[in-house]
Scaffold this motif. Sequence first.
Motif, PDB file in Angstrom:
ATOM      1  N   THR A  83      39.647  34.135  27.329  1.00  0.00           N
ATOM      2  CA  THR A  83      38.215  33.926  27.146  1.00  0.00           C
ATOM      3  C   THR A  83      37.369  35.077  27.675  1.00  0.00           C
ATOM      4  OG1 THR A  83      38.117  32.653  29.203  1.00  0.00           O
ATOM      5  CG2 THR A  83      38.414  31.416  27.148  1.00  0.00           C
ATOM      6  N   GLU A  84      37.815  35.727  28.730  1.00  0.00           N
ATOM      7  CA  GLU A  84      37.032  36.798  29.353  1.00  0.00           C
ATOM      8  C   GLU A  84      37.447  38.189  28.884  1.00  0.00           C
ATOM      9  OE1 GLU A  84      34.462  35.925  31.258  1.00  0.00           O
ATOM     10  OE2 GLU A  84      35.064  33.849  31.004  1.00  0.00           O
ATOM     11  N   GLY A  85      38.673  38.305  28.398  1.00  0.00           N
ATOM     12  CA  GLY A  85      39.163  39.611  27.964  1.00  0.00           C
ATOM     13  C   GLY A  85      39.900  40.348  29.065  1.00  0.00           C
ATOM     14  N   SER A  86      39.444  40.258  30.287  1.00  0.00           N
ATOM     15  CA  SER A  86      40.069  40.975  31.385  1.00  0.00           C
ATOM     16  C   SER A  86      39.677  40.315  32.705  1.00  0.00           C
ATOM     17  CB  SER A  86      39.604  42.431  31.397  1.00  0.00           C
ATOM     18  OG  SER A  86      40.059  43.096  32.551  1.00  0.00           O
ATOM     19  N   LEU A  87      40.521  40.469  33.682  1.00  0.00           N
ATOM     20  CA  LEU A  87      40.211  40.004  35.030  1.00  0.00           C
ATOM     21  C   LEU A  87      39.953  41.178  35.971  1.00  0.00           C
ATOM     22  CD1 LEU A  87      42.914  37.196  35.422  1.00  0.00           C
ATOM     23  CD2 LEU A  87      40.498  36.946  34.830  1.00  0.00           C
ATOM     24  N   ALA A  88      39.951  42.373  35.424  1.00  0.00           N
ATOM     25  CA  ALA A  88      39.775  43.575  36.236  1.00  0.00           C
ATOM     26  C   ALA A  88      38.377  43.612  36.847  1.00  0.00           C
ATOM     27  CB  ALA A  88      40.011  44.821  35.390  1.00  0.00           C
ATOM     28  N   PRO A  89      38.289  43.935  38.145  1.00  0.00           N
ATOM     29  CA  PRO A  89      36.982  43.998  38.799  1.00  0.00           C
ATOM     30  C   PRO A  89      36.180  45.246  38.423  1.00  0.00           C
ATOM     31  CG  PRO A  89      38.694  44.547  40.364  1.00  0.00           C
ATOM     32  CD  PRO A  89      39.379  44.129  39.093  1.00  0.00           C
ATOM     33  N   VAL A  90      36.842  46.275  37.921  1.00  0.00           N
ATOM     34  CA  VAL A  90      36.167  47.494  37.460  1.00  0.00           C
ATOM     35  C   VAL A  90      36.764  47.914  36.120  1.00  0.00           C
ATOM     36  CG1 VAL A  90      35.477  48.360  39.745  1.00  0.00           C
ATOM     37  CG2 VAL A  90      37.728  48.936  38.850  1.00  0.00           C
ATOM     38  N   ALA A  91      35.960  48.541  35.299  1.00  0.00           N
ATOM     39  CA  ALA A  91      36.364  48.888  33.929  1.00  0.00           C
ATOM     40  C   ALA A  91      37.566  49.827  33.877  1.00  0.00           C
ATOM     41  CB  ALA A  91      35.186  49.511  33.190  1.00  0.00           C
ATOM     42  N   CYS A  92      37.720  50.703  34.849  1.00  0.00           N
ATOM     43  CA  CYS A  92      38.813  51.675  34.770  1.00  0.00           C
ATOM     44  C   CYS A  92      40.191  51.007  34.852  1.00  0.00           C
ATOM     45  CB  CYS A  92      38.669  52.761  35.826  1.00  0.00           C
ATOM     46  SG  CYS A  92      38.728  52.194  37.529  1.00  0.00           S
ATOM     47  N   LEU A  93      40.258  49.786  35.360  1.00  0.00           N
ATOM     48  CA  LEU A  93      41.540  49.085  35.455  1.00  0.00           C
ATOM     49  C   LEU A  93      41.885  48.302  34.195  1.00  0.00           C
ATOM     50  CD1 LEU A  93      41.522  47.804  39.139  1.00  0.00           C
ATOM     51  CD2 LEU A  93      42.675  49.802  38.186  1.00  0.00           C
ATOM     52  N   ASP A  94      41.014  48.356  33.198  1.00  0.00           N
ATOM     53  CA  ASP A  94      41.287  47.674  31.935  1.00  0.00           C
ATOM     54  C   ASP A  94      42.375  48.376  31.128  1.00  0.00           C
ATOM     55  OD1 ASP A  94      39.578  45.519  32.184  1.00  0.00           O
ATOM     56  OD2 ASP A  94      37.890  46.568  31.264  1.00  0.00           O
ATOM     57  N   PHE A  95      42.773  49.543  31.546  1.00  0.00           N
ATOM     58  CA  PHE A  95      43.760  50.328  30.814  1.00  0.00           C
ATOM     59  C   PHE A  95      44.938  50.667  31.716  1.00  0.00           C
ATOM     60  CE2 PHE A  95      39.480  51.311  29.347  1.00  0.00           C
ATOM     61  CZ  PHE A  95      39.572  50.952  28.020  1.00  0.00           C
ATOM     62  N   ASP A  96      46.100  50.799  31.102  1.00  0.00           N
ATOM     63  CA  ASP A  96      47.280  51.216  31.844  1.00  0.00           C
ATOM     64  C   ASP A  96      47.934  52.355  31.087  1.00  0.00           C
ATOM     65  OD1 ASP A  96      49.182  51.268  33.819  1.00  0.00           O
ATOM     66  OD2 ASP A  96      50.430  49.710  32.900  1.00  0.00           O
ATOM     67  N   PRO A  97      47.940  53.563  31.571  1.00  0.00           N
ATOM     68  CA  PRO A  97      47.470  53.973  32.897  1.00  0.00           C
ATOM     69  C   PRO A  97      45.946  53.885  33.002  1.00  0.00           C
ATOM     70  CG  PRO A  97      48.055  55.900  31.607  1.00  0.00           C
ATOM     71  CD  PRO A  97      48.413  54.700  30.778  1.00  0.00           C
ATOM     72  N   VAL A  98      45.462  53.983  34.241  1.00  0.00           N
ATOM     73  CA  VAL A  98      44.028  53.866  34.518  1.00  0.00           C
ATOM     74  C   VAL A  98      43.261  54.821  33.620  1.00  0.00           C
ATOM     75  CG1 VAL A  98      42.254  54.194  36.274  1.00  0.00           C
ATOM     76  CG2 VAL A  98      44.429  53.098  36.874  1.00  0.00           C
ATOM     77  N   TRP A 112      40.119  48.783  44.406  1.00  0.00           N
ATOM     78  CA  TRP A 112      39.969  47.998  43.176  1.00  0.00           C
ATOM     79  C   TRP A 112      41.321  47.502  42.673  1.00  0.00           C
ATOM     80  CZ3 TRP A 112      35.581  47.094  44.453  1.00  0.00           C
ATOM     81  CH2 TRP A 112      34.597  48.040  44.689  1.00  0.00           C
ATOM     82  N   LYS A 113      42.357  48.314  42.840  1.00  0.00           N
ATOM     83  CA  LYS A 113      43.697  47.856  42.461  1.00  0.00           C
ATOM     84  C   LYS A 113      44.142  46.685  43.341  1.00  0.00           C
ATOM     85  CE  LYS A 113      45.746  51.997  40.388  1.00  0.00           C
ATOM     86  NZ  LYS A 113      46.803  53.016  40.528  1.00  0.00           N
ATOM     87  N   GLY A 114      43.869  46.780  44.630  1.00  0.00           N
ATOM     88  CA  GLY A 114      44.222  45.696  45.544  1.00  0.00           C
ATOM     89  C   GLY A 114      43.481  44.409  45.210  1.00  0.00           C
ATOM     90  N   LEU A 115      42.190  44.535  44.932  1.00  0.00           N
ATOM     91  CA  LEU A 115      41.405  43.364  44.557  1.00  0.00           C
ATOM     92  C   LEU A 115      41.922  42.762  43.262  1.00  0.00           C
ATOM     93  CD1 LEU A 115      39.028  41.451  44.967  1.00  0.00           C
ATOM     94  CD2 LEU A 115      37.570  43.156  43.824  1.00  0.00           C
ATOM     95  N   TYR A 116      42.239  43.603  42.302  1.00  0.00           N
ATOM     96  CA  TYR A 116      42.779  43.144  41.023  1.00  0.00           C
ATOM     97  C   TYR A 116      44.092  42.382  41.226  1.00  0.00           C
ATOM     98  CZ  TYR A 116      44.507  43.359  36.208  1.00  0.00           C
ATOM     99  OH  TYR A 116      45.002  43.044  34.966  1.00  0.00           O
ATOM    100  N   ASN A 117      44.953  42.903  42.092  1.00  0.00           N
ATOM    101  CA  ASN A 117      46.225  42.226  42.380  1.00  0.00           C
ATOM    102  C   ASN A 117      46.000  40.865  43.032  1.00  0.00           C
ATOM    103  OD1 ASN A 117      47.790  44.283  41.317  1.00  0.00           O
ATOM    104  ND2 ASN A 117      48.014  45.332  43.271  1.00  0.00           N
ATOM    105  N   VAL A 118      45.058  40.784  43.949  1.00  0.00           N
ATOM    106  CA  VAL A 118      44.757  39.512  44.603  1.00  0.00           C
ATOM    107  C   VAL A 118      44.243  38.504  43.572  1.00  0.00           C
ATOM    108  CG1 VAL A 118      43.211  38.375  46.260  1.00  0.00           C
ATOM    109  CG2 VAL A 118      44.352  40.507  46.877  1.00  0.00           C
TER     110      VAL A 118
END
Length: 143
Positions: A83-98, A112-118
């Motif tokens: 529903t949201e598309g992503s759970l990433a707290p910042v846009a740069c983490l929407d892609f892999d690699p960043v 931001w990576k740590g927050l995303y993992n949590v």
Amino acid sequence: MKISTKGRYAIRMLLDLAQHNADDYVALKDIAERQGISKKYLEQIVPILNRSDILTTNRGYKGGYKLAKPASQYKIGDILRLTEGSLAPVACLDFDPVGCERSVDCATLPIWKGLYNVITNYLDGITLQDIIDMQQSADDYVI
């Protein structure tokens, strides 16, 4: 990160279906009434869930919706990603690699990576069944 109404209502809709998981299909109007959500709004959420094989549907008399799998197989994180598309707290983490040209030198990226993992570990660790169980245990508490 802020979860939209669409994400919250999708979880409430699926939770309602899990709680009313009899053999019969559940009409959208019944879910709307129980949850206090506009039927029209739920009609906008249903196609998102249908495309992901979360729901089974039946048209006509006694038509409606059911969960395609047991409630224990639906992770809250997966529902929110739909529903949201992503759970990433910042846009740069929407892609892999960043997806940021500064990622190599970014001092804040580890935060931001740590927050995303949590966030992902927490939301992927909760199922619809877990919510039902938590609610039942709270209702069963007696002094």
